[in-house]
Scaffold this active site. Structure first.
Site, PDB file in Angstrom:
ATOM      1  N   HIS A 143      31.893  39.854  37.330  1.00 14.47           N
ATOM      2  CA  HIS A 143      32.172  38.588  36.662  1.00 14.47           C
ATOM      3  C   HIS A 143      32.909  38.606  35.604  1.00 14.47           C
ATOM      4  CE1 HIS A 143      28.545  38.308  39.431  1.00 14.47           C
ATOM      5  NE2 HIS A 143      29.175  36.959  39.777  1.00 14.47           N
ATOM      6  N   HIS A 144      33.754  37.777  35.399  1.00 17.33           N
ATOM      7  CA  HIS A 144      34.251  37.730  34.064  1.00 17.33           C
ATOM      8  C   HIS A 144      33.551  37.721  32.693  1.00 17.33           C
ATOM      9  CE1 HIS A 144      36.874  35.151  30.834  1.00 17.33           C
ATOM     10  NE2 HIS A 144      37.167  36.535  30.731  1.00 17.33           N
ATOM     11  N   GLY A 145      33.790  38.457  31.761  1.00 14.34           N
ATOM     12  CA  GLY A 145      32.902  38.605  30.469  1.00 14.34           C
ATOM     13  C   GLY A 145      33.320  37.295  29.638  1.00 14.34           C
TER      14      GLY A 145
END
Lengths: 341, 66, 215
Positions: free
Chosen positions: A121-123
């Site tokens: 998942h995108h940080g």
């Protein structure tokens, strides 16, 4: 445990207060919603403030060990909660230990930090915390946000104001496999560390890009979890005199994926050879009775744990193009003198 | 609260920060975020280490203090 | 949504006696592509774009030859007869104005004064917000019968899970005219619980679906 003062390097005092009240059962429901807690993702639980502050404290401790030279590298697998926002919980994350740690690194050690996030998942929480700060460089490689949470992490999110050009995102296609994933990671990390020349590297090691992970749609295997820390380790020595702090992150197949992936991380970090061959029979005997799935028998995944991916060449090509686009600005600037000192 | 995290110097290169209290970060029994994975990892490492020690006695590794 | 909600109110403008050189530097410094030209009463008298300036600039092979051209006043190159909008216009209609006239910038006028500006980028940004992707969430797509009450029934399923919905888009299904596709962005990292609920109620979930199926 992180103090309020430390948490408030990033988080709003009102939010910290709300989390503390929630953990004592004293936060009204309608207020909880504004802070992103009491949702299906981030339900309220007793002592949630203490539990969340504790893991932040662990990451700060890891930072102190590395920055005072007591240790070259440090690992806190309890950290890596990269979706936490300034005033809002999101995506299972309450306090954002990485954001707090980066701010702490800046204030206490005046360090330039490269943050590398390999969670599926995108940080987003960390990226937005330092979006306008040229002293922090963030790189996140994740499954495209077209469908997957949190939806951001597009290649054009490059930072803003003075921070423009210091935020890097590689949204890889759903069903991306080892080779393409590793090529993207290796190319981007290697060139970005050379561009940014950090004092310390902080890696977030979510272990949810594996094919088995129930929440994501990538098709990676244990191979990437062997290689991810290997490159981080090498680059930390090459650019930062070894200074490398690593935290955990996502990882929702806690039986078949996370233990192997994170053991690899620690073995690499502690300069042991990363293990191969069969898993410890004692471990299998201990945990198989509790596990709802058959535990893997060896450190590496056997061939064919998934059906062949039909559009592999296109996916690979698309990821390669993404990385080219991503690195274009720093590649085209290599001849001129825009490099930060 | 007592000193929360204990660091475990396992080699001079690296420290492993851990406390069983990290497992108190728990939303519910059926929530996908489950820190039991920390225990599974530690146990795998411990058992792996035993394996390593049999192979090579030069490994510097301090046992995890609970 | 009305224009007033999305227009930029801090406007970078020049007057018609400013030089082309000034406009060029401003466009480079502020990373903008249009500058409205106003008089002393803040009435719009013209507009210049980066293209107008480029047309007026000497070729890169002749930068030393026509330097004096860059000192000419802006009224020599600015466009007059500008298409403008009003703060109460609808954003949806403005979109059509952009397409029909092939423009990428619309000055907004109220009581003859320049009060705002909207660019193609602003329109795209509001579209992005419409889809909800600027907030952390997961996207799911459900194909449903095209009949009254379906949206209500679906939203009840989300309510039961206490899952917030960021946005809903509806578009016709490709293969049949009796169904529609709902694209929902929901505030959760784990959409599978609600996806199971939807499937149990007999809805066709197009995404997320099993890996291996092409997107």
């Amino acid at each position: 445990m992180a103090t309020d003062q430390e948490l408030e390097l990033i988080h709003d005092p009102a939010y910290v207060n709300a989390v503390r009240l929630a953990g004592k059962g004293k936060l009204p429901k309608e207020k909880a919603g504004n802070f992103g807690i009491g949702t299906e993702d981030t339900p309220i639980f007793p002592g949630m403030h203490e539990a969340s502050a504790l893991l932040v404290g662990g990451t700060l401790q890891a930072v102190d060990y590395v920055m005072t030279g007591k240790s070259q590298h440090a690992l806190n697998l309890g950290g890596g909660l990269h979706h936490g926002f300034r005033g809002k919980a999101s995506g299972f994350c309450i306090y954002n230990d990485s954001s707090v740690a980066i701010k702490y690194l800046q204030e206490k050690y005046h360090a330039r930090v490269l943050y590398v996030d390999t969670d599926a998942h995108h940080g987003d929480g960390v990226q937005w915390s330092f979006y306008d700060d040229p002293e922090v460089c963030t790189l996140s490689i994740h499954e495209t946000g077209r469908y997957l949470f949190p939806g951001t992490g597009n290649i054009n999110e490059r930072g803003q104001g003075k921070g423009y050009g210091y935020s890097f995102n590689i949204p890889v296609d759903a069903f991306t496999e080892d080779d393409s994933w590793l090529e993207s990671y290796t190319t981007a990390f290697t060139e970005i560390v050379e561009f940014f020349k950090p004092d310390v590297i902080l890696t977030q090691n979510g272990a949810d890009s594996h094919y088995f992970d129930p929440l994501t749609h990538l098709s990676a295997t244990m191979r990437i979890y062997r290689e991810i820390p290997r490159l981080a380790h090498k680059l930390a020595h090459q650019y930062c005199e070894g200074r490398w702090v690593a935290v955990g992150g996502g990882g929702y197949d806690i039986w078949r994926v996370v233990p192997r992936a994170w053991s690899m991380l620690w073995m690499e970090m502690s300069s042991n050879p990363t293990p191969t061959g069969p898993l410890s029979p004692e471990w299998l005997d201990t945990w198989q009775p509790d596990s709802p799935v058959t535990l893997p028998q060896s450190w590496d995944d056997p061939e064919g744990i998934y059906e062949p991916i039909p559009r592999r060449p296109e996916i690979t090509e698309k990821n390669t193009l993404t990385v080219e686009k991503l690195l274009y600005p720093i590649r085209s600037n290599q001849s001129s003198s825009v490099k930060p000192t | 609260m007592a000193k929360p995290s204990r660091y475990l110097p396992m080699t001079k290169d690296a420290v492993f920060v851990f406390s069983e209290e990290l497992l108190t970060y728990k939303f519910s029994n059926d929530h996908p975020f489950n820190q039991k994975r920390l225990l599974l990892t530690l146990d795998l490492l411990k058992k792996r280490v035993l394996l390593l020690m049999r192979i090579s006695s030069s490994q510097e590794w301090l046992p995890i203090r609970n | 949504m009305i224009v007033e909600k999305i227009m930029k109110k801090e406007i970078i403008s020049l007057t018609e006696t400013d030089t082309i050189q000034t406009a060029l530097l401003l466009i480079q410094e502020k990373r903008i592509r249009h500058i409205p030209i106003v008089n002393h009463e803040n009435h719009l008298v013209g507009l210049i774009s980066d293209r107008d300036i480029r047309d007026a600039s000497p070729s890169i092979f002749r930068t030393e030859d026509f330097k004096e051209d860059m000192q000419k006043p802006l009224h020599t190159i600015m466009k007059t007869n500008i298409i403008t909008g009003h703060p109460l216009d609808f954003v949806e209609e403005i979109g059509a104005v952009f397409c029909e006239n092939n423009i990428s910038c619309l000055p907004i006028i109220h009581e003859k004064k320049l009060v705002g500006i909207i660019t193609g980028t602003d329109l795209l940004q509001s579209y992005v917000e419409l889809t909800g992707v600027n907030k952390p969430g997961s996207q799911i797509e459900v194909q449903v019968p095209d009949q009254p009450g379906v949206l209500h029934n679906i939203s009840c399923i989300f309510k039961k899970r206490n899952t917030n919905i960021h946005s809903v888009l509806v578009y016709p299904a490709k293969e049949t005219e009796y169904e529609k596709v709902l694209v929902l962005r929901i505030q959760t990292m784990n959409p599978f619980l609600v996806v199971d609920d939807l499937k149990k109620e007999g809805y066709k979930v197009i995404w997320p679906s099993l890996p291996g199926i092409s997107l």
